[in-house]
Scaffold this motif. Structure first.
Motif, mmCIF file in Angstrom:
data_model
loop_
_atom_site.group_PDB
_atom_site.id
_atom_site.type_symbol
_atom_site.label_atom_id
_atom_site.label_comp_id
_atom_site.label_asym_id
_atom_site.label_seq_id
_atom_site.Cartn_x
_atom_site.Cartn_y
_atom_site.Cartn_z
ATOM 1 N N THR A 1 -41.732 -25.412 -38.396
ATOM 2 C CA THR A 1 -42.676 -26.484 -38.047
ATOM 3 C C THR A 1 -42.507 -27.745 -38.889
ATOM 4 O OG1 THR A 1 -44.318 -25.581 -39.592
ATOM 5 C CG2 THR A 1 -44.408 -24.786 -37.315
ATOM 6 N N GLN B 1 -44.753 -31.088 -38.407
ATOM 7 C CA GLN B 1 -45.756 -31.429 -39.421
ATOM 8 C C GLN B 1 -45.528 -32.837 -39.955
ATOM 9 O OE1 GLN B 1 -45.844 -28.758 -42.782
ATOM 10 N NE2 GLN B 1 -47.901 -29.374 -43.350
ATOM 11 N N LEU C 1 -50.800 -28.226 -36.114
ATOM 12 C CA LEU C 1 -50.245 -26.891 -36.297
ATOM 13 C C LEU C 1 -51.362 -25.858 -36.279
ATOM 14 C CD1 LEU C 1 -47.761 -27.502 -39.278
ATOM 15 C CD2 LEU C 1 -47.328 -27.788 -36.826
ATOM 16 N N ILE D 1 -46.528 -24.584 -33.973
ATOM 17 C CA ILE D 1 -46.866 -25.859 -33.350
ATOM 18 C C ILE D 1 -47.872 -25.570 -32.246
ATOM 19 C CG2 ILE D 1 -45.973 -27.859 -32.113
ATOM 20 C CD1 ILE D 1 -43.209 -27.193 -33.356
ATOM 21 N N CYS E 1 -41.492 -21.190 -32.176
ATOM 22 C CA CYS E 1 -42.209 -22.158 -33.012
ATOM 23 C C CYS E 1 -43.583 -22.507 -32.471
ATOM 24 C CB CYS E 1 -41.383 -23.439 -33.158
ATOM 25 S SG CYS E 1 -41.180 -24.365 -31.610
#
Length: 399
Positions: free
Chosen positions: A242, A246, A252, A256, A275
């Protein structure tokens, strides 16, 4: 519409191909940190590590597919930044504009801290083609390998090492292997299989530190014992990648965070695969599987083009260890009892229930139980535990 995909793994490849299959004519650029073209990861810790599969057979598509589809691949070139305001990504000295950005960055392996020897030579993780290529020369008969972590990746690596004639020790800090993902019945079945092949499994045993000056020579365990090793494989899980999201200010939440359509907190940015976390049955989940990577990526591709259809996950997983093909359908979270089914041919499966509701099934080299279980779960049907245990023809439960 200019589409940029960051991440050239299973999800990224599926998303790019689906966009073209659905008729998208605009530019598509897929960017990957690895030099290899998009490839499948599951065989890395199995057939590829065993030497039974060449690298080219790992590739998801023939190299000319991407050219023919007008998909630009930028491989071995990590994205250094995303600028959501300008809608650009930076790769080296190049700035690439987008109208829609898809993050399919996958996950990264958890590593041991340098303070306990995680940076010693001879310590490996199993995540990428480069990881496996780096360790393949270590797999010589009679050498000693310690595998830290009794999850699926660690146990698959243990099975390969044992098949190649190495002396294998698996360290699991929890009271049993697979504790986070499976019932005791499945753990017992898999443990017995490894014992039959000479693998030593040490449960409720933590790692205090790895031993060695520059290269690993062994491990000191939480109970004070020291055991020798020629090399070490770390299989203590993965974390969603991430970092780029970020830094770009994208929200988040165990990965994600996306809505039901795959869109992130930034309306021009989407996410799919390992992710991404997404809404599921009143909560939020993140799935680490090939099936989810493909299905979610294809759903996101359709939604990028205006389909507006919520993603409905149908979780399934598998693991190959020795001659065992473990197939898993559903999610067992919240189960309160397990039904064991032993078929006439000796095949075994474990069925997870919460009250009267069927949640999941672990099929141990029992493809019929897996296929029926998956269909029952997809259809929202829950046969009684007695029916699962005693019905001779499982297919009859689908009627």
């Amino acid at each position: 519409m200019r589409v940029v995909i960051v991440g050239a793994g299973q999800a990224g490849a599926a998303l790019a191909a689906k966009l073209r299959a659905l008729g998208h004519q605009g530019p598509i650029t897929m960017i990957g940190t690895e030099k290899a073209p998009p490839y499948q990861r599951p065989p890395l810790s199995k057939a590829y590590l065993l030497g039974e599969m060449e690298e080219e057979r790992l590739w998801l598509r023939a190299p000319d597919f991407w050219t023919e589809q007008g998909i630009t691949l930028k491989l071995g070139q990590p994205v250094s930044a995303i600028n959501p305001a300008a809608r650009t990504v930076t790769v080296g000295t190049e700035t690439i504009p987008y109208d829609a950005l898809a993050l399919t960055t996958g996950s990264v392996p958890r590593r041991l801290p340098a303070a306990i020897g995680g940076d010693l030579a001879g310590v490996y993780t199993v995540r990428s083609l480069e990881d496996v290529d780096a360790m393949r020369a270590e797999f010589t008969p009679c050498r000693r390998v310690i595998i830290v972590g009794g999850g699926y990746i660690g146990l698959e690596a243990a099975a390969v090492a044992a098949k190649l004639g190495l002396r294998v020790t698996v360290l699991e800090m929890a009271p049993r292997i697979l504790q986070r993902v499976a019932a005791p019945e499945t753990s017992d079945h898999v443990r017995a299989l490894h014992a039959d092949h000479g693998v030593t499994i040490l449960e409720s045993t933590g790692l205090e530190r790895l031993l060695g000056e520059t290269r690993v020579t062994g491990a000191r365990l939480s109970d004070g014992r020291e055991i020798p090793a020629d090399f070490v494989i770390v299989g203590v899980g993965i974390a969603p990648d991430t970092a780029l999201a970020q830094a770009a200010g994208v929200a988040l939440d165990n990965g994600i965070a996306t809505d039901a359509f795959g869109r992130t907190s930034d309306p021009a940015i989407w996410a799919a695969g390992d992710c991404a976390s997404f809404p599921h049955k009143g909560g939020r989940i993140r799935l680490e599987s090939v099936g989810n990577a493909i299905d979610q990526a294809e759903a996101v591709a359709a939604n990028m083009l205006g389909a507006a259809e919520p993603y409905q996950a149908k979780p399934w997983f598998w693991s190959d260890q020795f001659d065992l093909k473990l197939q898993i359908a559903g999610l067992n979270s919240g189960y309160d009892h397990v039904v064991t089914r032993r078929a006439a041919d000796g095949a075994t499966s474990f069925w997870y229930y919460r009250g009267d509701q069927l949640l999941a099934v672990d099929a141990m080299s029992d493809s019929r139980a897996y296929m029926v279980g998956k269909r029952l779960i997809d259809q929202g049907k829950s046969p009684t535990p007695e029916a699962i245990a005693t019905t001779q023809d499982l297919k009859a439960l689908l009627k």
